[in-house]
Design an enzyme around this catalytic site. Structure first.
Site, short mmCIF file in Angstrom:
data_model
loop_
_atom_site.label_atom_id
_atom_site.label_comp_id
_atom_site.label_asym_id
_atom_site.label_seq_id
_atom_site.Cartn_x
_atom_site.Cartn_y
_atom_site.Cartn_z
N HIS A 296 -84.87 -19.07 33.98
CA HIS A 296 -84.65 -18.16 35.11
C HIS A 296 -85.67 -17.02 35.10
CE1 HIS A 296 -82.55 -14.51 36.75
NE2 HIS A 296 -82.43 -15.32 37.79
N GLU B 190 -88.94 -18.30 36.36
CA GLU B 190 -88.91 -18.43 37.83
C GLU B 190 -89.27 -17.10 38.49
OE1 GLU B 190 -85.91 -17.43 41.05
OE2 GLU B 190 -84.93 -18.75 39.61
N HIS B 191 -88.67 -16.01 38.01
CA HIS B 191 -88.98 -14.68 38.56
C HIS B 191 -90.45 -14.33 38.40
CE1 HIS B 191 -85.08 -12.31 39.31
NE2 HIS B 191 -84.73 -13.58 39.22
N GLU C 148 -79.58 -7.53 37.17
CA GLU C 148 -79.00 -8.68 37.85
C GLU C 148 -77.85 -9.26 37.03
OE1 GLU C 148 -80.39 -13.20 39.06
OE2 GLU C 148 -81.91 -11.61 39.10
#
Length: 427
Positions: free
Chosen positions: A67, A70-71, A142
């Site tokens: 993840h 991906e960012h 987040e």
């Protein structure tokens, strides 16, 4: 380029595996104004232990790194990729799941330019120590945001109750502690192992010329060099058949308790026809009992154990599966006991030919309606391709399913040791 026409559903698919290993699917829909593209790597949050490309020893990377990667791919040394797409009239996004990471856009013009932007930014990683440290703060916020969301905590709480060792029981984003350990070198290691064209698929659907689009993609890829890639060695721990916890209680400030019953479906590696049949039967039977027309739903509703928040979902992926049945409920214990009682009763039931034919027609009807969505077509085609299934084989497979197969599935479906309950309440 291979061209295959599916006359029954009026679809034509163009497929080619390029010299560098990238698999390209083109599904032109000239009647559409929009085009949608998705670039997917067969790499998700569960891929924590593996042998990096060019090495011989396995490593384990920090939780949440897929993840995090991906960012970071959207941020380049001198520009932001979202701004590039915006200038070209496109809407872009990305997501990381347990098993894959995908980058996507939709647009009504500058299609070829947007496709090039999609491919180029994913295939051009740039990570600096400074930007990695900055991202830790952003993703940390987040994670904390999701920690405060009862629906997400209910989902992950049920997953944790079902799976003891399988890394599906780890939040896709990781934890604040785990992402603090991620380094620039970790990101490059994961990138060069899993973002090789051999491990990726590109699917474009919508309003474009397939020959021109394939030539554009082939030209783009021919201008880049990639190391030869062998099969990626990934390692998953052994997962017991039974659930990790029969009951999992989470305290959160909610006005009405949430309760979810989880069925631990499978942790075996399956693919192809076996995967597709299990996926279809699992979906059809859960829907048969728990959709608003289903007998189990009606019983729960009449006993006032559920409200409008009631939901069910079922998932089968390459090495795990689960079904969730949940609702807000003033009586979560009564709700969970009733759902478990209903599920266990299916072992003594048999479906009739009439019921099963209705189930098949309903499934086909929903699938045909969904095929009007570009996003559905591209996302599902990629999803099934990873499990060695052709999306367009689904309807013939549904039509060929036999009542005996469904009843055999039903007979083996539920075992008490594979049921888990997660309750969220303020108490």
């Amino acid at each position: 380029m291979n061209k295959q026409t599916y006359n029954d559903i009026a679809e034509t698919l163009y497929t080619e595996k390029l010299d560098n290993g990238l698999t390209v699917f083109l599904l032109p829909k000239p009647e559409m104004a929009k085009t949608y593209g998705i670039f997917t790597t067969n790499y998700g949050s569960i891929d924590q232990t593996f042998v990096p490309i060019g090495q011989s020893e396995k490593i384990t990377v920090p939780e949440g790194i897929a993840h995090f990667l991906e960012h970071k791919l959207f941020e380049k040394e001198d520009h932001d990729v979202f701004a590039d797409f915006g200038k070209q009239g496109a809407s872009a996004n990305a997501f990381t799941s347990f098993t894959k990471t995908a980058y996507l856009f939709s647009a009504t013009n500058h299609i070829e330019k947007n496709v090039e932007t999609l491919i180029n930014f994913v295939q051009d990683p740039y990570f600096s120590e400074q930007s990695v440290e900055k991202e830790k703060g952003i993703i940390g916020q987040e994670i904390k945001m999701y920690d405060d969301q009862p629906d997400w905590q209910s989902f992950m709480g049920t997953i944790k109750a079902m799976f003891k060792n399988h890394p599906i029981n780890i939040d896709i984003a990781g934890t604040v502690e785990s992402i603090s350990k991620i380094t620039k070198d970790d990101l490059y290691t994961c990138y060069y192992t899993f973002y090789h064209p051999e491990n990726m698929t590109l699917c474009i659907t919508g309003n474009f010329n397939p020959e021109q689009m394939m030539n554009l993609i082939k030209s783009n890829q021919a201008s880049k060099e990639f190391k030869k890639m062998d099969e990626i060695n990934r390692y998953l721990p052994n997962e017991p058949k039974e659930v990790a916890m029969k009951e999992h209680h989470i305290k959160m400030p909610v006005s009405v308790p949430k309760c979810t019953v989880g069925i631990k479906e499978s942790s075996e590696e399956i693919s192809g026809e076996e995967f597709l049949k299990k996926d279809l039967l699992q979906n059809m039977i859960v829907d048969y009992y728990f959709s608003k027309g289903g007998s189990f739903y009606q019983e729960l509703y009449q006993e006032k154990l559920i409200d409008d928040s009631f939901y069910f979902e079922t998932t089968l992926d390459k090495n795990y599966g689960y079904t969730l049945i949940g609702s807000n409920s003033d009586e979560p214990q009564v709700f969970s006991n009733k759902v478990k009682e209903l599920l266990l009763s299916t072992r003594d039931e048999t479906l009739s030919e009439k019921d099963f034919n209705r189930m098949k027609k309903k499934k086909i009807g929903r699938l045909l309606r969904s095929m009007n969505s570009l996003e559905f077509m591209a996302n599902k085609y990629t999803h099934y391709h990873i499990s060695k299934v052709d999306l367009f084989d689904i309807i013939p497979t549904i039509q060929a399913l036999q009542l005996e197969e469904a009843n055999q599935f039903l007979k083996e479906w539920i075992e008490e040791e594979r049921l888990a309950v997660c309750t969220i309440s303020a108490e």
